[in-house]
Each structure stands twice: as structure tokens, then as C-alpha cells.
Design a protein around this motif. Structure first.
Motif, PDB file in Angstrom:
ATOM      1  N   GLY A  59       0.790  -1.220   0.000  1.00 35.78           N
ATOM      2  CA  GLY A  59       0.000   0.000   0.000  1.00 35.78           C
ATOM      3  C   GLY A  59       0.827   1.278   0.000  1.00 35.78           C
ATOM      4  N   ASP A  60       2.096   1.191   0.349  1.00 38.41           N
ATOM      5  CA  ASP A  60       2.959   2.360   0.324  1.00 38.41           C
ATOM      6  C   ASP A  60       3.409   2.627  -1.102  1.00 38.41           C
ATOM      7  OD1 ASP A  60       2.788   2.652   3.038  1.00 38.41           O
ATOM      8  OD2 ASP A  60       4.797   1.891   3.465  1.00 38.41           O
ATOM      9  N   LYS A  61       3.662   3.902  -1.373  1.00 40.05           N
ATOM     10  CA  LYS A  61       4.228   4.251  -2.668  1.00 40.05           C
ATOM     11  C   LYS A  61       5.725   4.036  -2.623  1.00 40.05           C
ATOM     12  CE  LYS A  61       1.056   7.666  -4.500  1.00 40.05           C
ATOM     13  NZ  LYS A  61       0.951   9.000  -5.076  1.00 40.05           N
ATOM     14  N   TYR A  62       6.274   3.614  -3.740  1.00 42.73           N
ATOM     15  CA  TYR A  62       7.717   3.524  -3.869  1.00 42.73           C
ATOM     16  C   TYR A  62       8.292   4.939  -3.812  1.00 42.73           C
ATOM     17  CZ  TYR A  62       7.522  -1.321  -5.587  1.00 42.73           C
ATOM     18  OH  TYR A  62       7.336  -2.666  -5.712  1.00 42.73           O
ATOM     19  N   GLU A  63       9.465   5.078  -3.262  1.00 42.48           N
ATOM     20  CA  GLU A  63      10.135   6.380  -3.239  1.00 42.48           C
ATOM     21  C   GLU A  63      10.345   6.885  -4.667  1.00 42.48           C
ATOM     22  OE1 GLU A  63      11.557   9.858  -1.944  1.00 42.48           O
ATOM     23  OE2 GLU A  63      10.610   8.324  -0.683  1.00 42.48           O
ATOM     24  N   GLU A  64      10.663   5.965  -5.589  1.00 40.74           N
ATOM     25  CA  GLU A  64      10.864   6.346  -6.985  1.00 40.74           C
ATOM     26  C   GLU A  64       9.583   6.936  -7.590  1.00 40.74           C
ATOM     27  OE1 GLU A  64      13.575   2.947  -5.912  1.00 40.74           O
ATOM     28  OE2 GLU A  64      11.443   3.326  -5.702  1.00 40.74           O
ATOM     29  N   GLU A  65       8.432   6.402  -7.183  1.00 42.64           N
ATOM     30  CA  GLU A  65       7.164   6.918  -7.687  1.00 42.64           C
ATOM     31  C   GLU A  65       6.919   8.333  -7.173  1.00 42.64           C
ATOM     32  OE1 GLU A  65       2.438   5.711  -7.942  1.00 42.64           O
ATOM     33  OE2 GLU A  65       3.723   4.659  -6.522  1.00 42.64           O
ATOM     34  N   LYS A  66       7.198   8.558  -5.904  1.00 41.60           N
ATOM     35  CA  LYS A  66       7.043   9.900  -5.324  1.00 41.60           C
ATOM     36  C   LYS A  66       7.942  10.903  -6.045  1.00 41.60           C
ATOM     37  CE  LYS A  66       6.106   8.022  -0.738  1.00 41.60           C
ATOM     38  NZ  LYS A  66       6.653   7.858   0.618  1.00 41.60           N
TER      39      LYS A  66
END
Length: 154
Positions: A59-66
Motif C-alpha cells: 500500500g505504500d508508494k515507492y520512493e521512486e514513484e514519489k
């Protein structure tokens, strides 16, 4: 119709955004950045796999996506500052070559035009580094505007 602008934060992609804003009729525009999870990137570089990688919580976003979302927002801000008004952002997870994600999203949006910058590499450098803009141009089934790099003063 929608204009899709591929944006990776480079000077060349910034020039493409600004060129599109100056020369195209105002239409809904999507500024898109392609991203990949670090684990996918490591699978392409097995020697780097020795580096420990933090686990991804469900459920967390990847840091790369952010980071890709922030980068796409930067591109949209450039487009708005250059005169475009109806600008959306999109961070797309790549599952293969970057050019394929751009072409797929253009198809999904039924984009009237794809805009991308070009680093202007030729010869061996283009073969070694690849060319996203060239592959988009050859694989897209719609018009593509490739904005060349700024001419260096002699």
C-alpha cells in the motif's frame, strides 16, 4: 485531443516543454515521467544487487514513484509558466523500455501529439546510450514532435 509531453527533468526535456507551450495551440496537456522501482533497476544491473534495499510495505508508494510525481509536477509547472493552461501530471511505472511506456500512455490517452526532447547524440553514443525519442518516433502510431537540443554558441 490531448498533447503528451515526456519529461525526465533534463535540460532537453525542459526545452521540449517550453517549445510546445510557445508553438502549439493550447490543448489539454499531460506531462508524464516514467519511473521504475529500484528492485527492477537492480535486476538490470546484477552487480548492484549486493546493495541492501529496504522492503516495500503493502500500500505504500515507492520512493521512486514519489520522485517521479514531483518531477512530472515540475514539468507541468514549466508548461503552465510557459503559457499552457490545462495541464495534468502523470507518473507512469515502466515495465520495460521507457519509450514503450510513452507510446502506451499516448495510445491510452489517444494523444493527438507526443512531444519529447532529444539529447542529439549520434553515431556510437546513440547506439550505446539508446534513444528514447528515436524509438518513440518509430513506434508511435501518432504524430511525434522531437525538440532538438539547444544549439551551442561557437
Amino acid at each position: 485531443m490531448t498533447v503528451l509531453i515526456a519529461f525526465d527533468g533534463s535540460d532537453d526535456s525542459q526545452a521540449a516543454v517550453e517549445y510546445a507551450a510557445r508553438h502549439l495551440k493550447a490543448e489539454p496537456t499531460v506531462v508524464m515521467t516514467v519511473w521504475e522501482p529500484l528492485l527492477t533497476q537492480l535486476s538490470w544491473a546484477p552487480l548492484a544487487a549486493a546493495v541492501p534495499v529496504a522492503a516495500q510495505a503493502p500500500g505504500d508508494k515507492y520512493e521512486e514513484e514519489k520522485q517521479a510525481e514531483q518531477l512530472a509536477r515540475k514539468g507541468a509547472d514549466l508548461a503552465i509558466a510557459a503559457g499552457l493552461t490545462d495541464v495534468a501530471v502523470r507518473a507512469e511505472r515502466g515495465g520495460g523500455p521507457m519509450w514503450a511506456a510513452i507510446v502506451d500512455v499516448a495510445d491510452e490517452l489517444n494523444a493527438s501529439l507526443i512531444v519529447t526532447g532529444s539529447r542529439g547524440l549520434a553515431g556510437a553514443r546513440s547506439v550505446i546510450l539508446g534513444s528514447v525519442s528515436t524509438r518513440v518516433l518509430h513506434h508511435a502510431r501518432r504524430p511525434v514532435l522531437v525538440v532538438p537540443p539547444a544549439k551551442e554558441d561557437d
